[in-house]
Design a protein around this motif. Structure first.
Motif, PDB file in Angstrom:
ATOM      1  N   VAL A 184       0.837  -1.203   0.000  1.00  0.00           N
ATOM      2  CA  VAL A 184       0.000   0.000   0.000  1.00  0.00           C
ATOM      3  C   VAL A 184       0.874   1.256   0.000  1.00  0.00           C
ATOM      4  O   VAL A 184       0.639   2.197  -0.763  1.00  0.00           O
ATOM      5  CB  VAL A 184      -0.950  -0.001   1.213  1.00  0.00           C
ATOM      6  N   LYS A 185       1.901   1.264   0.840  1.00  0.00           N
ATOM      7  CA  LYS A 185       2.758   2.455   0.934  1.00  0.00           C
ATOM      8  C   LYS A 185       3.525   2.695  -0.357  1.00  0.00           C
ATOM      9  O   LYS A 185       3.789   3.841  -0.736  1.00  0.00           O
ATOM     10  CB  LYS A 185       3.715   2.311   2.125  1.00  0.00           C
ATOM     11  N   ALA A 186       3.878   1.629  -1.048  1.00  0.00           N
ATOM     12  CA  ALA A 186       4.634   1.766  -2.295  1.00  0.00           C
ATOM     13  C   ALA A 186       3.788   2.347  -3.420  1.00  0.00           C
ATOM     14  O   ALA A 186       4.322   2.661  -4.488  1.00  0.00           O
ATOM     15  CB  ALA A 186       5.203   0.414  -2.718  1.00  0.00           C
ATOM     16  N   GLY A 187       2.503   2.539  -3.180  1.00  0.00           N
ATOM     17  CA  GLY A 187       1.636   3.118  -4.196  1.00  0.00           C
ATOM     18  C   GLY A 187       1.978   4.549  -4.561  1.00  0.00           C
ATOM     19  O   GLY A 187       1.513   5.060  -5.584  1.00  0.00           O
ATOM     20  N   ILE A 188       2.812   5.224  -3.751  1.00  0.00           N
ATOM     21  CA  ILE A 188       3.202   6.596  -4.114  1.00  0.00           C
ATOM     22  C   ILE A 188       4.351   6.613  -5.114  1.00  0.00           C
ATOM     23  O   ILE A 188       4.683   7.678  -5.649  1.00  0.00           O
ATOM     24  CB  ILE A 188       3.574   7.435  -2.872  1.00  0.00           C
ATOM     25  N   LEU A 195      13.004   7.405  -5.904  1.00  0.00           N
ATOM     26  CA  LEU A 195      12.509   7.090  -4.565  1.00  0.00           C
ATOM     27  C   LEU A 195      13.672   7.014  -3.590  1.00  0.00           C
ATOM     28  O   LEU A 195      14.706   6.420  -3.875  1.00  0.00           O
ATOM     29  CB  LEU A 195      11.789   5.741  -4.555  1.00  0.00           C
ATOM     30  N   VAL A 196      13.492   7.606  -2.396  1.00  0.00           N
ATOM     31  CA  VAL A 196      14.438   7.478  -1.288  1.00  0.00           C
ATOM     32  C   VAL A 196      13.783   6.617  -0.221  1.00  0.00           C
ATOM     33  O   VAL A 196      12.631   6.868   0.156  1.00  0.00           O
ATOM     34  CB  VAL A 196      14.795   8.858  -0.697  1.00  0.00           C
ATOM     35  N   THR A 197      14.503   5.625   0.291  1.00  0.00           N
ATOM     36  CA  THR A 197      13.907   4.766   1.312  1.00  0.00           C
ATOM     37  C   THR A 197      14.955   4.227   2.270  1.00  0.00           C
ATOM     38  O   THR A 197      16.114   4.033   1.905  1.00  0.00           O
ATOM     39  CB  THR A 197      13.138   3.593   0.682  1.00  0.00           C
ATOM     40  N   ALA A 198      14.517   3.994   3.525  1.00  0.00           N
ATOM     41  CA  ALA A 198      15.335   3.297   4.513  1.00  0.00           C
ATOM     42  C   ALA A 198      14.677   1.985   4.906  1.00  0.00           C
ATOM     43  O   ALA A 198      14.959   1.435   5.962  1.00  0.00           O
ATOM     44  CB  ALA A 198      15.531   4.170   5.750  1.00  0.00           C
ATOM     45  N   CYS A 199      13.797   1.479   4.049  1.00  0.00           N
ATOM     46  CA  CYS A 199      13.120   0.216   4.329  1.00  0.00           C
ATOM     47  C   CYS A 199      14.120  -0.934   4.418  1.00  0.00           C
ATOM     48  O   CYS A 199      15.225  -0.867   3.865  1.00  0.00           O
ATOM     49  CB  CYS A 199      12.100  -0.099   3.231  1.00  0.00           C
ATOM     50  N   ARG A 200      13.701  -1.988   5.093  1.00  0.00           N
ATOM     51  CA  ARG A 200      14.504  -3.195   5.223  1.00  0.00           C
ATOM     52  C   ARG A 200      13.613  -4.429   5.059  1.00  0.00           C
ATOM     53  O   ARG A 200      12.383  -4.331   5.093  1.00  0.00           O
ATOM     54  CB  ARG A 200      15.198  -3.253   6.590  1.00  0.00           C
ATOM     55  N   GLY A 201      14.259  -5.582   4.886  1.00  0.00           N
ATOM     56  CA  GLY A 201      13.541  -6.851   4.880  1.00  0.00           C
ATOM     57  C   GLY A 201      12.504  -6.946   3.778  1.00  0.00           C
ATOM     58  O   GLY A 201      12.717  -6.520   2.639  1.00  0.00           O
ATOM     59  N   GLU A 202      11.351  -7.519   4.122  1.00  0.00           N
ATOM     60  CA  GLU A 202      10.291  -7.717   3.139  1.00  0.00           C
ATOM     61  C   GLU A 202       9.811  -6.398   2.542  1.00  0.00           C
ATOM     62  O   GLU A 202       9.471  -6.328   1.360  1.00  0.00           O
ATOM     63  CB  GLU A 202       9.107  -8.446   3.779  1.00  0.00           C
ATOM     64  N   ALA A 203       9.776  -5.357   3.368  1.00  0.00           N
ATOM     65  CA  ALA A 203       9.329  -4.054   2.869  1.00  0.00           C
ATOM     66  C   ALA A 203      10.236  -3.565   1.752  1.00  0.00           C
ATOM     67  O   ALA A 203       9.764  -3.030   0.738  1.00  0.00           O
ATOM     68  CB  ALA A 203       9.296  -3.036   4.011  1.00  0.00           C
ATOM     69  N   LEU A 204      11.530  -3.748   1.918  1.00  0.00           N
ATOM     70  CA  LEU A 204      12.474  -3.314   0.885  1.00  0.00           C
ATOM     71  C   LEU A 204      12.297  -4.130  -0.388  1.00  0.00           C
ATOM     72  O   LEU A 204      12.391  -3.603  -1.500  1.00  0.00           O
ATOM     73  CB  LEU A 204      13.908  -3.434   1.414  1.00  0.00           C
ATOM     74  N   ALA A 208      11.469  -2.311  -3.848  1.00  0.00           N
ATOM     75  CA  ALA A 208      12.365  -2.513  -4.987  1.00  0.00           C
ATOM     76  C   ALA A 208      11.607  -3.068  -6.184  1.00  0.00           C
ATOM     77  O   ALA A 208      11.869  -2.690  -7.338  1.00  0.00           O
ATOM     78  CB  ALA A 208      13.496  -3.456  -4.594  1.00  0.00           C
ATOM     79  N   GLN A 209      10.645  -3.944  -5.930  1.00  0.00           N
ATOM     80  CA  GLN A 209       9.844  -4.498  -7.027  1.00  0.00           C
ATOM     81  C   GLN A 209       9.031  -3.395  -7.717  1.00  0.00           C
ATOM     82  O   GLN A 209       8.961  -3.342  -8.945  1.00  0.00           O
ATOM     83  CB  GLN A 209       8.904  -5.577  -6.494  1.00  0.00           C
ATOM     84  N   PHE A 210       8.442  -2.512  -6.938  1.00  0.00           N
ATOM     85  CA  PHE A 210       7.698  -1.392  -7.518  1.00  0.00           C
ATOM     86  C   PHE A 210       8.616  -0.513  -8.350  1.00  0.00           C
ATOM     87  O   PHE A 210       8.251  -0.075  -9.449  1.00  0.00           O
ATOM     88  CB  PHE A 210       7.038  -0.577  -6.404  1.00  0.00           C
ATOM     89  N   CYS A 211       9.808  -0.212  -7.816  1.00  0.00           N
ATOM     90  CA  CYS A 211      10.757   0.618  -8.561  1.00  0.00           C
ATOM     91  C   CYS A 211      11.158  -0.061  -9.866  1.00  0.00           C
ATOM     92  O   CYS A 211      11.281   0.603 -10.911  1.00  0.00           O
ATOM     93  CB  CYS A 211      11.989   0.903  -7.709  1.00  0.00           C
ATOM     94  N   ARG A 212      11.373  -1.352  -9.807  1.00  0.00           N
ATOM     95  CA  ARG A 212      11.757  -2.099 -11.003  1.00  0.00           C
ATOM     96  C   ARG A 212      10.651  -2.033 -12.056  1.00  0.00           C
ATOM     97  O   ARG A 212      10.896  -1.786 -13.243  1.00  0.00           O
ATOM     98  CB  ARG A 212      12.051  -3.554 -10.621  1.00  0.00           C
ATOM     99  N   GLU A 213       9.403  -2.229 -11.633  1.00  0.00           N
ATOM    100  CA  GLU A 213       8.285  -2.250 -12.570  1.00  0.00           C
ATOM    101  C   GLU A 213       8.004  -0.873 -13.156  1.00  0.00           C
ATOM    102  O   GLU A 213       7.561  -0.763 -14.301  1.00  0.00           O
ATOM    103  CB  GLU A 213       7.035  -2.779 -11.856  1.00  0.00           C
ATOM    104  N   LYS A 214       8.251   0.178 -12.377  1.00  0.00           N
ATOM    105  CA  LYS A 214       7.928   1.534 -12.823  1.00  0.00           C
ATOM    106  C   LYS A 214       9.124   2.292 -13.386  1.00  0.00           C
ATOM    107  O   LYS A 214       8.990   3.446 -13.804  1.00  0.00           O
ATOM    108  CB  LYS A 214       7.317   2.327 -11.655  1.00  0.00           C
ATOM    109  N   GLY A 215      10.293   1.649 -13.384  1.00  0.00           N
ATOM    110  CA  GLY A 215      11.478   2.326 -13.880  1.00  0.00           C
ATOM    111  C   GLY A 215      11.870   3.514 -13.040  1.00  0.00           C
ATOM    112  O   GLY A 215      12.325   4.546 -13.560  1.00  0.00           O
TER     113      GLY A 215
END
Length: 469
Positions: A184-188, A195-204, A208-215
């Motif tokens: 849900v949060k990755a929807g932005i 994107l800047v993030t300090a996420c870890r684990g599953e959240a990261l 990363a998958q969203f970034c990959r899909e959206k370039g």
């Protein structure tokens, strides 16, 4: 409308609840001329730290000479805190005027068969209208709840997006697992927008998958240990073991490290190894290791704006961070006894608070005042904080979501023998102060509703003491 009348009107909109979907806010903004499309936006989400990061980025841009707006929520003492330009709150008269202007549009929408926008959707529309009319150079926009489902997500092309971290919070709305909440949060995340993030684990992994899909280029905020990137998941996610990270995309890293002995009760120093250069001995007047993470994230945002052609001198970065203010987040308001306010309203926030007590106030005896909403992980929060206290005062947040607030006392009694339940927040604060010895720490934490009420009581004391000196 006058301000009080406007506030009553707005508060009555809470009857429409939390109603997800962007259809209503898009229709309302269309009727207002789509002001959100004419603003330069930095969009900041995450579970914890998004408000602090918003304040940091805005302070730097203001120091660089830009007219900078911020939209944040919730507020501590006044609704006007939500809308600020260069640190100055919107006037009550302007709020009343904006609500008066929006009311006919809301009535027309309902008359034409649309659902009534929610209170937060109206607040968001007001923000876009206000900041467009004021001609701000930047709008630093804090996500309200989640990301994809949040009314701020009508921004189609922000300059930079941020997801500070992902932890368990608002599970009734966002999901029951870190992966669901992160989705849900990755929807932005928007196509091609960094994107800047300090996420870890599953959240990261999700981000990363969203970034990959959206370039979308990704900048990862990490900690320096032994001269290298640590990938230490304890910084943001609460996990205790390192994780292997294979995002499937290239990414850049901004690293931070605390300056040795570089903190006191007035703030802390750190070094950030950024995308463009290393910034040594940055000072922030905020406490907590988590604020070091937020600072590195803010530096990354500023550097990404520089890469997009905006002039932000290095001196403005230092000056802006040194001037940042974010009350009720590890805020010291009295010294004898030392009184610390922190809106640690979820487990991740409680872990950061507990670590800060250990870091800054080792060996101090603590009188804990706590009040939490019923939909939070109250047992886990109390388990983190109560063992550090010699006495606990449980109080009731002024919110319909307070639920069975006395249950907190039952949890606290598992860890500390002296537990008191006092419904009135002012009386709870006074009781804690009466118990505290000069060298003790009174730590007031939990729901921001409760912490804000306690802060009003304490600031009245501070002002009274100042007037008698």
């Amino acid at each position: 409308m006058q301000y009080d009348e406007a506030m009553t009107y707005l508060q009555n909109l809470t009857k429409f609840g939390i109603n997800f979907g962007l259809g209503r806010i898009k229709e309302l903004l269309r009727r207002l001329g789509d002001p959100q499309k004419k603003l330069k936006v930095v969009h900041i989400g995450g579970t914890n730290g998004k408000g602090s990061t918003t304040a940091m980025v805005a302070s730097v841009l203001t120091a660089a000479g830009y007219r900078t707006g911020t939209f944040t929520s919730p507020h501590l003492h006044s609704y006007t805190e939500r809308y600020q330009i260069d640190g100055v709150q919107i006037s009550a008269e302007r709020v009343a005027s904006l609500i008066s202007q929006l009311k006919p549009h809301l009535e027309a929408m309902v008359a034409q068969g649309f659902e009534h926008p929610t209170e937060f959707e109206v607040s968001t529309a007001m923000a876009f209208k206000y900041f467009y009319e004021e001609g701000v150079d930047f709008l630093i926009l804090e996500v309200g709840l989640g990301g994809a489902i949040d009314s701020t997500n009508v921004v189609e092309r922000p300059l930079v997006t941020v997801i500070t971290n992902v932890a368990m919070d608002h599970m009734d709305y966002l999901g029951q697992t870190i992966r669901e909440i992160a989705t849900v949060k990755a929807g932005i995340i928007k196509p091609g927008v960094p994107l800047v993030t300090a996420c870890r684990g599953e959240a990261l992994e999700v981000v990363a998958q969203f970034c990959r899909e959206k370039g979308s280029p990704m900048v990862l905020v990490d900690r320096v240990t032994g001269g290298t990137s640590s990938m230490d998941p304890a910084i943001a996610s609460g996990e205790e073991t390192a994780v292997e990270f294979n995002p499937g995309i290239s990414y850049r890293t901004v690293l931070w490290e605390a300056a040795a002995g570089g903190f006191d009760q007035g703030g802390q120093y750190l070094t950030v190894h950024g995308l463009r250069r290393t910034y040594r001995d940055l000072f922030i007047p905020l406490l907590g290791r988590h604020q070091q993470v937020n600072t590195a994230g803010a530096v990354a945002v500023v550097e990404l704006l520089v890469e997009q052609g905006f002039a932000i001198p290095e001196e403005a970065l230092y000056r802006g961070l040194a001037a940042v203010r974010w009350p009720a987040r590890l805020e010291i308001v009295l010294s004898r006894p030392l009184v610390l306010l922190d809106g640690a309203h979820n487990y991740d926030g409680a872990r950061s608070l507990a670590r800060a007590l250990d870091d800054y106030l080792p060996g101090k005896e603590v009188v804990l005042v706590i009040g939490m909403l019923g939909d939070k992980e109250r047992g886990r929060v109390v388990a983190e904080l109560a063992p550090r206290a010699r006495a606990v005062v449980v109080t009731r947040p002024n919110s319909p979501r307070a639920g069975d607030w006395r249950r907190l006392a039952e949890e606290a009694q598992k860890y500390v023998p002296k537990v008191y339940t006092i419904e009135s927040v002012p009386e709870a604060v006074e009781h804690a102060l009466s118990m505290a010895r000069p060298g003790d720490v009174v730590c007031i934490t939990g729901s921001l509703y409760m912490v804000a009420e306690a802060r009003e009581v304490l600031m009245a004391k501070v002002n009274m003491m100042a007037s008698t000196e």
